[in-house]
Design an enzyme around this catalytic site. Structure first.
Site, PDB file in Angstrom:
ATOM      1  N   LYS A  22      65.677  36.319  53.476  1.00  0.00           N
ATOM      2  CA  LYS A  22      64.255  35.993  53.624  1.00  0.00           C
ATOM      3  C   LYS A  22      64.030  34.565  54.127  1.00  0.00           C
ATOM      4  O   LYS A  22      63.204  34.356  55.002  1.00  0.00           O
ATOM      5  CB  LYS A  22      63.562  36.084  52.261  1.00  0.00           C
ATOM      6  N   ARG A 136      79.707  35.314  49.494  1.00  0.00           N
ATOM      7  CA  ARG A 136      79.195  33.983  49.800  1.00  0.00           C
ATOM      8  C   ARG A 136      79.514  33.024  48.653  1.00  0.00           C
ATOM      9  O   ARG A 136      79.911  31.887  48.875  1.00  0.00           O
ATOM     10  CB  ARG A 136      77.675  34.038  50.035  1.00  0.00           C
ATOM     11  N   ARG A 142      80.855  28.776  44.525  1.00  0.00           N
ATOM     12  CA  ARG A 142      79.734  28.670  43.574  1.00  0.00           C
ATOM     13  C   ARG A 142      80.010  29.532  42.361  1.00  0.00           C
ATOM     14  O   ARG A 142      79.676  30.704  42.307  1.00  0.00           O
ATOM     15  CB  ARG A 142      78.437  29.099  44.260  1.00  0.00           C
ATOM     16  N   ARG A 153      69.550  39.029  38.989  1.00  0.00           N
ATOM     17  CA  ARG A 153      68.428  38.665  39.867  1.00  0.00           C
ATOM     18  C   ARG A 153      67.910  39.882  40.634  1.00  0.00           C
ATOM     19  O   ARG A 153      66.712  40.022  40.868  1.00  0.00           O
ATOM     20  CB  ARG A 153      68.844  37.543  40.835  1.00  0.00           C
TER      21      ARG A 153
HETATM   22  P1  AMP Z   1      64.028  32.052  45.382  1.00  0.00           P
HETATM   23  O1  AMP Z   1      64.692  30.970  46.142  1.00  0.00           O
HETATM   24  O2  AMP Z   1      62.733  32.510  46.025  1.00  0.00           O
HETATM   25  O3  AMP Z   1      64.937  33.214  45.070  1.00  0.00           O
HETATM   26  O4  AMP Z   1      63.596  31.438  43.981  1.00  0.00           O
HETATM   27  C1  AMP Z   1      64.551  30.862  43.114  1.00  0.00           C
HETATM   28  C2  AMP Z   1      64.050  30.896  41.687  1.00  0.00           C
HETATM   29  O5  AMP Z   1      62.823  30.175  41.575  1.00  0.00           O
HETATM   30  C3  AMP Z   1      63.732  32.281  41.151  1.00  0.00           C
HETATM   31  O6  AMP Z   1      64.884  32.942  40.668  1.00  0.00           O
HETATM   32  C4  AMP Z   1      62.757  31.934  40.044  1.00  0.00           C
HETATM   33  O7  AMP Z   1      63.419  31.411  38.906  1.00  0.00           O
HETATM   34  C5  AMP Z   1      61.940  30.809  40.654  1.00  0.00           C
HETATM   35  N1  AMP Z   1      60.781  31.325  41.410  1.00  0.00           N
HETATM   36  C6  AMP Z   1      60.557  31.216  42.743  1.00  0.00           C
HETATM   37  N2  AMP Z   1      59.388  31.793  43.092  1.00  0.00           N
HETATM   38  C7  AMP Z   1      58.863  32.297  41.948  1.00  0.00           C
HETATM   39  C8  AMP Z   1      57.684  33.036  41.637  1.00  0.00           C
HETATM   40  N3  AMP Z   1      56.810  33.381  42.600  1.00  0.00           N
HETATM   41  N4  AMP Z   1      57.475  33.382  40.348  1.00  0.00           N
HETATM   42  C9  AMP Z   1      58.340  33.042  39.388  1.00  0.00           C
HETATM   43  N5  AMP Z   1      59.479  32.382  39.606  1.00  0.00           N
HETATM   44  C10 AMP Z   1      59.750  31.997  40.866  1.00  0.00           C
END
Ligand code: AMP
Length: 206
Positions: A22, A136, A142, A153
């Site tokens: 994304k 990855r 990591r 996740r």
């Molecule tokens: P991402 O990089 O979008 O996968 O976001 C990394 C982490 O940030 C997620 O696993 C959540 O812990 C937090 N996070 C990001 N966006 C949101 C959201 N809209 N609502 C709740 N937690 C979020």
């Protein structure tokens, strides 16, 4: 609206499971349409890195692969959308992720006579994604990205976020794109799908 009409400065959202690419596609769509890509994940990560008050609150939640509470996330996005660069359009990446966030965003935009115009969904098979992320993590050393954490996740996404997609489908906003393939292949599919919906690029992403 017919495909012949053009739409400038659109308000987009990109959704898809963690690891579907994304972020990369968001950057390209944003360049193509001349709009900022707004990633709540990136904003949270920057706060964690800089050890801000917000960062200290959310670090453990993020490390566990869980969602930050809606109240904090909604406040963050409402501040961000009020910045000048988002006045005429934006691409949200990683927000909204819960039904409550969908409702907050609807109300926030409606208060300004605005609404989302398209939701790009990257569709990708869960097992393929887990495999891709596991590789990855190994390549990048990591150790925190264990298979369990990766699967957790994905599960959170399926439980909390996948249902939102149906809401946007009912509103006829959903643009489904096959997310498996090279970055360029997926990018071309997105461009074609958005152009077919009448969204006019302002610049060509290089
Ligand atoms: P991402 O990089 O979008 O996968 O976001 C990394 C982490 O940030 C997620 O696993 C959540 O812990 C937090 N996070 C990001 N966006 C949101 C959201 N809209 N609502 C709740 N937690 C979020």
């Amino acid at each position: 609206m017919s495909a012949a009409e053009t739409r400038l400065s659109p308000r987009f959202l990109i959704v898809g499971p963690p690891g579907a690419g994304k972020g990369t596609q968001a950057t390209q769509i944003a360049a193509t349409y001349g709009i900022p890509a707004i990633s709540t994940g990136d904003i949270f990560r920057a706060n964690v890195k800089n050890e801000t008050e917000l960062g200290l609150k959310v670090k453990a939640i993020m490390d566990a692969g869980d969602y930050v509470p809606d109240s904090l996330t909604n406040e963050l996005i409402s501040d961000r959308l009020q910045q000048d660069d988002a006045a005429d359009g934006f691409l949200l990446d990683g927000y909204p992720r819960t039904m409550q966030q969908v409702e907050f965003l609807d109300a926030h935009l409606a208060a300004q006579g605005q609404a989302l115009e398209a939701v790009v969904q990257l569709v990708a098979d869960r097992d393929e994604i887990v495999e891709r992320l596991r590789k990855r993590a190994l390549d990048q050393g990591r150790s925190d990205d264990t298979e369990d954490a990766i699967r957790h996740r994905q599960d959170v996404y399926l439980r909390e976020t996948a249902p939102l997609v149906e809401t946007y489908r009912e509103r006829d906003l959903l643009v489904e794109v096959d997310g498996l393939g090279s970055i360029d292949e997926v990018g071309e599919r997105i461009d074609a799908a958005l152009t077919a919906r009448g969204f006019q690029p302002v610049a060509t992403a290089s």
